[in-house]
Design a protein around this motif. Sequence first.
Motif, PDB file in Angstrom:
ATOM      1  N   ALA A 194      -5.643  -3.206   0.323  1.00 15.24           N
ATOM      2  CA  ALA A 194      -6.199  -2.096   1.095  1.00 15.24           C
ATOM      3  C   ALA A 194      -7.565  -2.458   1.668  1.00 15.24           C
ATOM      4  O   ALA A 194      -7.829  -2.227   2.851  1.00 15.24           O
ATOM      5  CB  ALA A 194      -6.301  -0.846   0.211  1.00 15.24           C
ATOM      6  N   LEU A 241      -2.522   3.118  -6.368  1.00 14.49           N
ATOM      7  CA  LEU A 241      -2.992   2.000  -5.539  1.00 14.49           C
ATOM      8  C   LEU A 241      -4.267   1.401  -6.130  1.00 14.49           C
ATOM      9  O   LEU A 241      -4.403   0.182  -6.237  1.00 14.49           O
ATOM     10  CB  LEU A 241      -3.244   2.475  -4.110  1.00 14.49           C
ATOM     11  N   ILE A 272       0.843  -1.207   0.000  1.00 10.94           N
ATOM     12  CA  ILE A 272       0.000   0.000   0.000  1.00 10.94           C
ATOM     13  C   ILE A 272       0.875   1.252   0.000  1.00 10.94           C
ATOM     14  O   ILE A 272       0.673   2.160  -0.821  1.00 10.94           O
ATOM     15  CB  ILE A 272      -0.962  -0.023   1.206  1.00 10.94           C
ATOM     16  N   GLY A 275      -2.891  -4.237  -4.967  1.00 10.23           N
ATOM     17  CA  GLY A 275      -2.846  -3.162  -3.977  1.00 10.23           C
ATOM     18  C   GLY A 275      -4.226  -2.781  -3.474  1.00 10.23           C
ATOM     19  O   GLY A 275      -4.434  -2.597  -2.269  1.00 10.23           O
ATOM     20  N   LEU A 286      -7.246   4.319   5.617  1.00 12.76           N
ATOM     21  CA  LEU A 286      -6.137   3.677   4.927  1.00 12.76           C
ATOM     22  C   LEU A 286      -4.817   4.275   5.398  1.00 12.76           C
ATOM     23  O   LEU A 286      -3.875   3.555   5.713  1.00 12.76           O
ATOM     24  CB  LEU A 286      -6.297   3.848   3.416  1.00 12.76           C
TER      25      LEU A 286
END
Length: 177
Positions: free
Chosen positions: A41, A31, A8, A37, A151
């Motif tokens: 996430a 991302l 990430i 990715g 995130l």
Amino acid sequence: MNANQQLILDLIRDVPDWPKPGVVFKDITPLLADPRGFAAAVDELVALAPGPIDIVVGMEARGFIFAAPVALKLGAGFVPVRKPGKLPGKVHEQSFALEYGHETLTIHTDALWPGARVMVIDDVLATGGTVGATAALIKGQGAELVHVAVLMELGFLEGRGRLVELGAGTLSAVVTV
């Protein structure tokens, strides 16, 4: 740091002086463009859920991107929080300050119910204004804000402390810079 967190971080790029001089914008588009990715996430955000969740709330616009798939994986509903004039029907509004301006967010008046267990998902925690305003909208409907998951937390802006002051509940970040 686990492999997902490293992936990430590797896929988020810094954009200096955007949207104004002195701001280093965290661009998540690389991302999102990488399926591994993006999946990492979402998986990391899902793992932060504290028990059963009725509704996942995501804020316009980047919060939507993560909140909707998190809601699906948790078996919960998704409720969008949007800027004024974007939701039809009756809404509650909450204004707040950003690190580079002011904003107002809205939620449908019937989006939540008293006692609903709500998790808020967003891409970045900066100063805490967006999450704080969203927390006020959730609590205004009698729902229980059980957790906030982001995130990326920009720790140097101390948004976490502001959220504690606002009573926004517990917060987890997949990565902190």
